[in-house]
Design a protein around this motif. Structure first.
Motif, PDB file in Angstrom:
ATOM      1  N   GLU A  88       0.818  -1.206   0.000  1.00  0.00           N
ATOM      2  CA  GLU A  88       0.000   0.000   0.000  1.00  0.00           C
ATOM      3  C   GLU A  88       0.852   1.256   0.000  1.00  0.00           C
ATOM      4  OE1 GLU A  88      -2.628  -0.176   3.267  1.00  0.00           O
ATOM      5  OE2 GLU A  88      -3.738  -1.924   2.537  1.00  0.00           O
ATOM      6  N   HIS A  89       2.128   1.131   0.326  1.00  0.00           N
ATOM      7  CA  HIS A  89       3.025   2.291   0.382  1.00  0.00           C
ATOM      8  C   HIS A  89       4.108   2.153  -0.688  1.00  0.00           C
ATOM      9  CE1 HIS A  89       1.176   2.040   4.386  1.00  0.00           C
ATOM     10  NE2 HIS A  89       1.294   3.353   4.410  1.00  0.00           N
ATOM     11  N   GLU A  90       3.715   1.857  -1.890  1.00  0.00           N
ATOM     12  CA  GLU A  90       4.669   1.609  -2.971  1.00  0.00           C
ATOM     13  C   GLU A  90       5.504   2.841  -3.279  1.00  0.00           C
ATOM     14  OE1 GLU A  90       6.598  -0.904  -5.464  1.00  0.00           O
ATOM     15  OE2 GLU A  90       4.942  -1.404  -4.132  1.00  0.00           O
ATOM     16  N   LYS A  91       4.906   4.037  -3.297  1.00  0.00           N
ATOM     17  CA  LYS A  91       5.653   5.257  -3.604  1.00  0.00           C
ATOM     18  C   LYS A  91       6.659   5.566  -2.504  1.00  0.00           C
ATOM     19  CE  LYS A  91       2.138   7.431  -6.522  1.00  0.00           C
ATOM     20  NZ  LYS A  91       1.263   8.625  -6.706  1.00  0.00           N
ATOM     21  N   GLU A  92       6.247   5.392  -1.248  1.00  0.00           N
ATOM     22  CA  GLU A  92       7.175   5.618  -0.150  1.00  0.00           C
ATOM     23  C   GLU A  92       8.311   4.617  -0.203  1.00  0.00           C
ATOM     24  OE1 GLU A  92       5.145   5.597   3.547  1.00  0.00           O
ATOM     25  OE2 GLU A  92       3.657   7.084   2.932  1.00  0.00           O
ATOM     26  N   LYS A  93       8.001   3.458  -0.718  1.00  0.00           N
ATOM     27  CA  LYS A  93       8.994   2.388  -0.810  1.00  0.00           C
ATOM     28  C   LYS A  93      10.101   2.735  -1.800  1.00  0.00           C
ATOM     29  CE  LYS A  93       8.905  -2.603  -1.722  1.00  0.00           C
ATOM     30  NZ  LYS A  93       8.024  -3.707  -2.098  1.00  0.00           N
ATOM     31  N   GLU A  94       9.734   3.406  -2.892  1.00  0.00           N
ATOM     32  CA  GLU A  94      10.706   3.720  -3.938  1.00  0.00           C
ATOM     33  C   GLU A  94      11.474   5.000  -3.634  1.00  0.00           C
ATOM     34  OE1 GLU A  94       8.809   3.794  -7.681  1.00  0.00           O
ATOM     35  OE2 GLU A  94       8.148   1.712  -7.619  1.00  0.00           O
ATOM     36  N   ASN A  95      10.846   5.959  -2.947  1.00  0.00           N
ATOM     37  CA  ASN A  95      11.487   7.238  -2.650  1.00  0.00           C
ATOM     38  C   ASN A  95      11.283   7.548  -1.168  1.00  0.00           C
ATOM     39  OD1 ASN A  95      12.067   7.932  -5.532  1.00  0.00           O
ATOM     40  ND2 ASN A  95       9.837   7.965  -5.640  1.00  0.00           N
ATOM     41  N   SER A  96      12.352   7.793  -0.471  1.00  0.00           N
ATOM     42  CA  SER A  96      12.245   8.087   0.948  1.00  0.00           C
ATOM     43  C   SER A  96      13.407   8.958   1.388  1.00  0.00           C
ATOM     44  CB  SER A  96      12.190   6.793   1.777  1.00  0.00           C
ATOM     45  OG  SER A  96      13.373   6.037   1.569  1.00  0.00           O
ATOM     46  N   VAL A  97      13.213   9.595   2.543  1.00  0.00           N
ATOM     47  CA  VAL A  97      14.228  10.450   3.146  1.00  0.00           C
ATOM     48  C   VAL A  97      14.503   9.932   4.557  1.00  0.00           C
ATOM     49  CG1 VAL A  97      14.781  12.773   3.935  1.00  0.00           C
ATOM     50  CG2 VAL A  97      13.539  12.457   1.794  1.00  0.00           C
ATOM     51  N   ILE A  98      15.759   9.745   4.876  1.00  0.00           N
ATOM     52  CA  ILE A  98      16.164   9.246   6.186  1.00  0.00           C
ATOM     53  C   ILE A  98      16.880  10.361   6.936  1.00  0.00           C
ATOM     54  CG2 ILE A  98      17.584   7.560   7.408  1.00  0.00           C
ATOM     55  CD1 ILE A  98      17.198   5.696   5.029  1.00  0.00           C
ATOM     56  N   ASP A  99      16.403  10.651   8.134  1.00  0.00           N
ATOM     57  CA  ASP A  99      16.945  11.725   8.967  1.00  0.00           C
ATOM     58  C   ASP A  99      17.744  11.100  10.103  1.00  0.00           C
ATOM     59  OD1 ASP A  99      17.476  13.829  10.638  1.00  0.00           O
ATOM     60  OD2 ASP A  99      15.477  14.709  10.526  1.00  0.00           O
ATOM     61  N   LEU A 100      19.060  11.368  10.125  1.00  0.00           N
ATOM     62  CA  LEU A 100      19.929  10.833  11.171  1.00  0.00           C
ATOM     63  C   LEU A 100      20.432  11.978  12.043  1.00  0.00           C
ATOM     64  CD1 LEU A 100      21.475   8.415  12.416  1.00  0.00           C
ATOM     65  CD2 LEU A 100      23.347   8.960  10.830  1.00  0.00           C
ATOM     66  N   PRO A 101      19.926  12.122  13.273  1.00  0.00           N
ATOM     67  CA  PRO A 101      20.420  13.187  14.161  1.00  0.00           C
ATOM     68  C   PRO A 101      21.787  12.824  14.723  1.00  0.00           C
ATOM     69  CG  PRO A 101      18.758  11.870  15.277  1.00  0.00           C
ATOM     70  CD  PRO A 101      18.843  11.334  13.878  1.00  0.00           C
ATOM     71  N   ILE A 102      22.714  13.767  14.669  1.00  0.00           N
ATOM     72  CA  ILE A 102      24.050  13.557  15.228  1.00  0.00           C
ATOM     73  C   ILE A 102      24.366  14.692  16.203  1.00  0.00           C
ATOM     74  CG2 ILE A 102      24.868  12.306  13.192  1.00  0.00           C
ATOM     75  CD1 ILE A 102      26.295  14.807  12.284  1.00  0.00           C
ATOM     76  N   HIS A 103      25.421  14.506  16.980  1.00  0.00           N
ATOM     77  CA  HIS A 103      25.797  15.486  17.994  1.00  0.00           C
ATOM     78  C   HIS A 103      27.308  15.689  17.948  1.00  0.00           C
ATOM     79  CE1 HIS A 103      21.741  14.854  19.682  1.00  0.00           C
ATOM     80  NE2 HIS A 103      21.973  13.578  19.438  1.00  0.00           N
ATOM     81  N   LEU A 104      27.736  16.924  18.172  1.00  0.00           N
ATOM     82  CA  LEU A 104      29.160  17.255  18.150  1.00  0.00           C
ATOM     83  C   LEU A 104      29.718  17.253  19.570  1.00  0.00           C
ATOM     84  CD1 LEU A 104      29.151  20.243  15.612  1.00  0.00           C
ATOM     85  CD2 LEU A 104      29.141  17.783  15.158  1.00  0.00           C
ATOM     86  N   ARG A 105      30.913  16.756  19.712  1.00  0.00           N
ATOM     87  CA  ARG A 105      31.571  16.760  21.021  1.00  0.00           C
ATOM     88  C   ARG A 105      32.330  18.072  21.229  1.00  0.00           C
ATOM     89  NH1 ARG A 105      31.222  11.854  23.273  1.00  0.00           N
ATOM     90  NH2 ARG A 105      30.927  10.052  21.893  1.00  0.00           N
ATOM     91  N   TYR A 106      32.434  18.460  22.504  1.00  0.00           N
ATOM     92  CA  TYR A 106      33.247  19.623  22.827  1.00  0.00           C
ATOM     93  C   TYR A 106      34.706  19.315  22.524  1.00  0.00           C
ATOM     94  CZ  TYR A 106      29.165  21.526  25.184  1.00  0.00           C
ATOM     95  OH  TYR A 106      27.912  22.007  25.463  1.00  0.00           O
ATOM     96  N   GLN A 107      35.367  20.270  21.889  1.00  0.00           N
ATOM     97  CA  GLN A 107      36.752  20.091  21.482  1.00  0.00           C
ATOM     98  C   GLN A 107      37.709  20.616  22.548  1.00  0.00           C
ATOM     99  OE1 GLN A 107      37.373  18.862  17.974  1.00  0.00           O
ATOM    100  NE2 GLN A 107      35.266  18.275  18.500  1.00  0.00           N
ATOM    101  N   ARG A 108      38.948  20.156  22.457  1.00  0.00           N
ATOM    102  CA  ARG A 108      39.980  20.675  23.357  1.00  0.00           C
ATOM    103  C   ARG A 108      40.232  22.155  23.040  1.00  0.00           C
ATOM    104  NH1 ARG A 108      44.108  18.437  26.327  1.00  0.00           N
ATOM    105  NH2 ARG A 108      43.609  16.355  25.529  1.00  0.00           N
ATOM    106  N   PRO A 109      40.319  23.017  24.074  1.00  0.00           N
ATOM    107  CA  PRO A 109      40.573  24.451  23.820  1.00  0.00           C
ATOM    108  C   PRO A 109      41.867  24.669  23.051  1.00  0.00           C
ATOM    109  CG  PRO A 109      39.881  24.087  26.093  1.00  0.00           C
ATOM    110  CD  PRO A 109      40.132  22.729  25.501  1.00  0.00           C
ATOM    111  N   SER A 110      41.915  25.779  22.333  1.00  0.00           N
ATOM    112  CA  SER A 110      43.083  26.086  21.504  1.00  0.00           C
ATOM    113  C   SER A 110      43.470  27.553  21.690  1.00  0.00           C
ATOM    114  CB  SER A 110      42.767  25.818  20.031  1.00  0.00           C
ATOM    115  OG  SER A 110      43.801  26.286  19.190  1.00  0.00           O
ATOM    116  N   SER A 111      44.746  27.842  21.501  1.00  0.00           N
ATOM    117  CA  SER A 111      45.222  29.220  21.586  1.00  0.00           C
ATOM    118  C   SER A 111      45.221  29.914  20.237  1.00  0.00           C
ATOM    119  CB  SER A 111      46.648  29.248  22.164  1.00  0.00           C
ATOM    120  OG  SER A 111      47.527  28.504  21.321  1.00  0.00           O
ATOM    121  N   THR A 112      44.985  29.161  19.163  1.00  0.00           N
ATOM    122  CA  THR A 112      45.053  29.728  17.815  1.00  0.00           C
ATOM    123  C   THR A 112      43.751  29.585  17.035  1.00  0.00           C
ATOM    124  OG1 THR A 112      45.939  27.641  16.941  1.00  0.00           O
ATOM    125  CG2 THR A 112      47.537  29.309  17.679  1.00  0.00           C
ATOM    126  N   GLU A 113      42.893  28.595  17.375  1.00  0.00           N
ATOM    127  CA  GLU A 113      41.685  28.328  16.608  1.00  0.00           C
ATOM    128  C   GLU A 113      40.443  28.817  17.344  1.00  0.00           C
ATOM    129  OE1 GLU A 113      42.279  24.246  14.220  1.00  0.00           O
ATOM    130  OE2 GLU A 113      42.435  24.015  16.390  1.00  0.00           O
TER     131      GLU A 113
END
Length: 240
Positions: A88-113
């Motif tokens: 019953e969902h043939e169109k959704e079957k052929e075309n779909s969008v996948i949303d993957l949520p990601i998260h960034l980690r805190y980086q080490r502090p820098s004196s130049t960046e």
């Protein structure tokens, strides 16, 4: 022909999304399933509790650790298995969008960046299919290709983050599909703290902690004093 494309959404935040678009997917063979494999660096992670049951996360999953405290320097591997749809969902079957949520980690502090770049490699995509069995061999039925109730994922033996018991090259084969895009990776930019501000941040944190502690003590003392006065008035009234 299957077409796979990908891009970022909300890439300027600490919680961007990877959007994968699938087009012209026609699953004619019931023994094949379409998988997308992302290899994420240690600076990025996926929360396993935030994604659907058809998304598998291997490798580093610590949600709180900054980059310098990550235990798995290789990062993580994410496998997205496209859900099977009914007729019953043939169109959704052929075309779909996948949303993957990601998260960034805190980086080490820098004196130049002030910002640091994070490269997300292009994903692999393709069909994971059962290998035809001989007449005298037992056939594993079911959409997830199970062997003794084990889910068999794409047999990517070169990926050492996927547990060996989750894949079986003797039962499945992976057929790659071309992922469109000229670049082999996309780039995210994460803000980086300055080492010059470290003393100011530590001092500000200490002042905030001390101020809040004193406020709590003062509020508690006022509350106790008010309660004692109220109880004293009640005793005088009863004595009269």
């Amino acid at each position: 022909m299957v077409q796979v494309s990908w891009h970022f959404d909300k890439e300027s935040s600490f919680h961007p999304h990877i959007i994968t678009r699938l087009e012209s997917i026609q699953q004619e063979d019931p023994n094949c399933w379409f998988d997308i494999i992302y290899q994420l660096p240690a600076s990025v992670f996926v929360d396993p509790n935030q994604v659907d049951s058809n998304i598998y996360v291997f490798g580093e999953t610590d949600l709180e650790a900054p980059l310098e405290h990550v235990q798995e320097p290789r990062g993580s591997t994410i496998i997205i298995r496209k859900k099977q749809q009914d007729e019953e969902h043939e169109k959704e079957k052929e075309n779909s969008v996948i949303d993957l949520p990601i998260h960034l980690r805190y980086q080490r502090p820098s004196s130049t960046e002030t910002y640091r770049s994070i490269k997300i490699p292009k994903p692999r995509a393709g069909w994971t299919c059962k290998i035809p069995v001989k007449d005298n061999e037992q056939v594993d039925n079911g959409p997830w290709t199970r062997n003794k109730n084990r889910l068999l994922l794409p047999p990517l033996q070169e990926n050492t983050l996927i547990p060996i018991n989750k894949m079986d090259p003797s039962k499945t084969v992976f057929q790659d599909v071309l992922v469109t895009g000229k670049e082999d990776y996309l780039v995210l930019y994460v803000p980086v703290g300055r080492t010059q501000d470290l003393d100011m941040v530590q001092m500000g944190t200490m002042v905030a902690v001390v101020t809040c502690t004193l406020w709590i003590i003062l509020a508690t003392w006022k509350s106790v004093t008010k309660r004692r006065r109220y109880d004293a008035k009640g005793k005088r009234r009863r004595s009269e």
